[in-house]
Design an enzyme around this catalytic site. Sequence first.
Site, PDB file in Angstrom:
ATOM      1  CG  HIS A  53       4.382 -20.933  37.354  1.00  0.00           C
ATOM      2  ND1 HIS A  53       4.630 -20.102  38.420  1.00  0.00           N
ATOM      3  CD2 HIS A  53       4.077 -22.140  37.883  1.00  0.00           C
ATOM      4  CE1 HIS A  53       4.487 -20.777  39.539  1.00  0.00           C
ATOM      5  NE2 HIS A  53       4.137 -22.019  39.243  1.00  0.00           N
ATOM      6  N   GLY A  98     -16.672 -35.994  41.996  1.00  0.00           N
ATOM      7  CA  GLY A  98     -15.475 -35.963  42.840  1.00  0.00           C
ATOM      8  C   GLY A  98     -14.187 -35.969  42.031  1.00  0.00           C
ATOM      9  CB  THR A 145      -8.343 -28.908  29.035  1.00  0.00           C
ATOM     10  OG1 THR A 145      -9.049 -29.655  28.046  1.00  0.00           O
ATOM     11  CG2 THR A 145      -7.610 -29.855  29.984  1.00  0.00           C
ATOM     12  CE  LYS A 146     -10.000 -28.519  23.504  1.00  0.00           C
ATOM     13  NZ  LYS A 146     -10.256 -29.359  22.344  1.00  0.00           N
ATOM     14  CE  LYS A 178     -25.594 -39.691  28.617  1.00  0.00           C
ATOM     15  NZ  LYS A 178     -26.431 -40.866  28.749  1.00  0.00           N
TER      16      LYS A 178
END
Length: 188
Positions: A81, A110, A133-134, A151
């Site tokens: 949004h 999962g 998120t990156k 790693k």
Amino acid sequence: MFAKIIKLYWRLTCAKMVKGIKERGENAVVSYPVTITKPEKLHLGNNLYIGPEAWISTYGKVTIMDGTIIGPRLKIYTGNHNYDSDTLIPYDEITIAKNVVIKENVWIGGDVTILPGITIEEGAIIGASTVVTKDVPKGAIVGGNPGKILKYRDLEKYDMLKKQDKIYLREKMKTNLKMVVKNYESNI
């Protein structure tokens, strides 16, 4: 009886969604149930598997390339949004769409959530319940919320096996590979 009707409804609904996928390569398995908001914006490569109960938002395009294996309950978001609105709060009517790309031979555990605009490079491993998120680099092993690089896999070995075309789902189809369970005991 009611449970059978619900199961049939989901099977028919999911079959319709899967049939509407824009590109679906050879041996691309999508498990039921699945929710795909706009199947025409989903592009699937060859020899890949998407586990049951996946939810894939396709405001933006989603590309999942060859050899990728995805566990159950994946969530991919491609829209958000517009909270930076000059007219409405907490957000306005605009959806900001960003593409998601999952490259070759990625293994996603999962309950993973992938946010809009993410690219996961080839050979990466995303641990169970990770929130991505990156962008994820080639061969990175990522886990946590938010996902962090823990790693890297042995990229020399990865590149050698890729060059030899040793892709798990392809080999499984060709040779009827059987899964082997090895138990490792701790000295605790």
